[in-house]
Design an enzyme around this catalytic site. Structure first.
Site, PDB file in Angstrom:
ATOM      1  N   HIS A  36       0.866  -1.178   0.000  1.00  0.00           N
ATOM      2  CA  HIS A  36       0.000   0.000   0.000  1.00  0.00           C
ATOM      3  C   HIS A  36       0.897   1.220   0.000  1.00  0.00           C
ATOM      4  CE1 HIS A  36      -4.056  -1.686   1.065  1.00  0.00           C
ATOM      5  NE2 HIS A  36      -3.286  -2.745   1.189  1.00  0.00           N
ATOM      6  N   TYR A  60      -7.648  -3.659  11.152  1.00  0.00           N
ATOM      7  CA  TYR A  60      -6.648  -4.486  11.843  1.00  0.00           C
ATOM      8  C   TYR A  60      -5.351  -3.733  12.135  1.00  0.00           C
ATOM      9  CZ  TYR A  60      -4.707  -5.300   7.129  1.00  0.00           C
ATOM     10  OH  TYR A  60      -4.190  -5.138   5.881  1.00  0.00           O
ATOM     11  N   ALA A  88      -8.415  -7.101  -2.354  1.00  0.00           N
ATOM     12  CA  ALA A  88      -7.929  -8.458  -2.580  1.00  0.00           C
ATOM     13  C   ALA A  88      -8.687  -9.377  -1.621  1.00  0.00           C
ATOM     14  CB  ALA A  88      -6.432  -8.528  -2.300  1.00  0.00           C
TER      15      ALA A  88
HETATM   16  N1  HPA Z   1      -8.561 -13.858   3.636  1.00  0.00           N
HETATM   17  C1  HPA Z   1      -8.775 -12.583   4.035  1.00  0.00           C
HETATM   18  N2  HPA Z   1      -8.335 -11.547   3.376  1.00  0.00           N
HETATM   19  C2  HPA Z   1      -7.653 -11.764   2.240  1.00  0.00           C
HETATM   20  C3  HPA Z   1      -7.379 -13.063   1.779  1.00  0.00           C
HETATM   21  C4  HPA Z   1      -7.863 -14.168   2.507  1.00  0.00           C
HETATM   22  O1  HPA Z   1      -7.674 -15.357   2.154  1.00  0.00           O
HETATM   23  N3  HPA Z   1      -6.666 -12.939   0.625  1.00  0.00           N
HETATM   24  C5  HPA Z   1      -6.510 -11.599   0.417  1.00  0.00           C
HETATM   25  N4  HPA Z   1      -7.105 -10.894   1.382  1.00  0.00           N
END
Ligand code: HPA
Length: 248
Positions: A36, A60, A88
């Site tokens: 990021h 988080y 993602a």
């Molecule tokens: N879990 C949660 N967040 C994510 C994941 C995943 O498998 N892959 C990318 N971001």
């Protein structure tokens, strides 16, 4: 536009770009995550003014929900009409292949918190905002149409938001699947809730960066998420470029 993990490329090709590091914007937190960049890029794409966040703030990281969603309030006050959220995710739906793009048709908030908790500011929106169409049907059909024109194949599904930062357990993923979740991630839902509170139109696009926990017999790693962003980022950028003039 909020560009998620490894997906910041779209902002690099904006015309007449001004890049503003988050540290230079009053009350903006800073991104602490690898992948990021941490800057706001303002420019134009096909003649349309775009403000794009390269990197977002996550719950988080330790920020309060008010901080995580602060940029959305700022964008709303700047007068934006449509918000595109990218992220993602881990693929819960067994039909989804890593590298696929998924339009978010809805979400399930498993973060255990809501950014709208606390005193309501009526200038932004109502105390009990309706969430029956978080992800605009109009923008969804625009995205389908543009993807088809560009021959980009798109999945569609329900995004499950978790707080993170630990990845999920295989039992959690099985539970989410039985509840109707298609992909899981640690962002986006707070921003979408605040945007809808303000009456903004929202489009959500997820990159499936990996199969969710327990689907394959292998551990999950953030590096995998970033690597997939580098592979798929170009396709997402093309889709966003063709969408922007249609959003306005
Ligand atoms: N879990 C949660 N967040 C994510 C994941 C995943 O498998 N892959 C990318 N971001």
């Amino acid at each position: 536009m909020v560009l998620g993990s490894g997906l910041g490329e779209f902002a690099d090709q904006l015309k007449n770009r001004v890049e503003i590091p988050y540290s230079a914007i009053p009350h903006f937190p800073r991104s602490t995550i690898e992948g990021h960049v941490g800057q706001l890029v303002i420019g134009s794409s096909s003649g349309v003014s775009v403000a794009a966040m390269q990197g977002r703030f996550h719950y988080y990281e330790g920020y309060a929900m008010e901080q995580v969603t602060f940029p959305i309030r700022v964008f709303g006050l700047l007068g934006i009409k449509s918000l595109v959220l990218t992220n993602a995710t881990g693929g819960i739906n067994l039909k989804f292949k890593p590298g696929a793009l998924m339009l978010m048709t809805d979400h399930i908030n498993f973060m255990g918190v809501n950014p709208l908790r606390g005193a309501n500011n009526e200038d932004f929106g109502p105390r009990f905002p309706d969430m029956s169409e978080v992800y605009s049907k109009r923008l969804l059909s625009l995205a389908r149409r543009e993807a088809k024109r560009l021959r980009i194949s798109l999945e569609e599904g329900v995004y499950v938001a978790v707080g993170g930062p630990s990845f999920e357990t295989p039992a959690e993923i099985r539970a989410f699947r039985s509840l109707g979740g298609d992909a899981v991630g640690m962002s986006t839902v707070p921003e979408a809730l605040v945007a809808r509170h303000m009456g903004l139109e929202v489009l959500g696009i997820s990159m499936i960066s990996n199969a969710a926990a327990g689907v394959l017999n292998q551990p999950l790693d953030h590096r995998e998420v970033l690597a997939m962003g580098r592979r798929v980022g170009g396709t997402l950028t093309r889709l966003l470029q063709s969408l922007v003039p249609k959003l306005a």
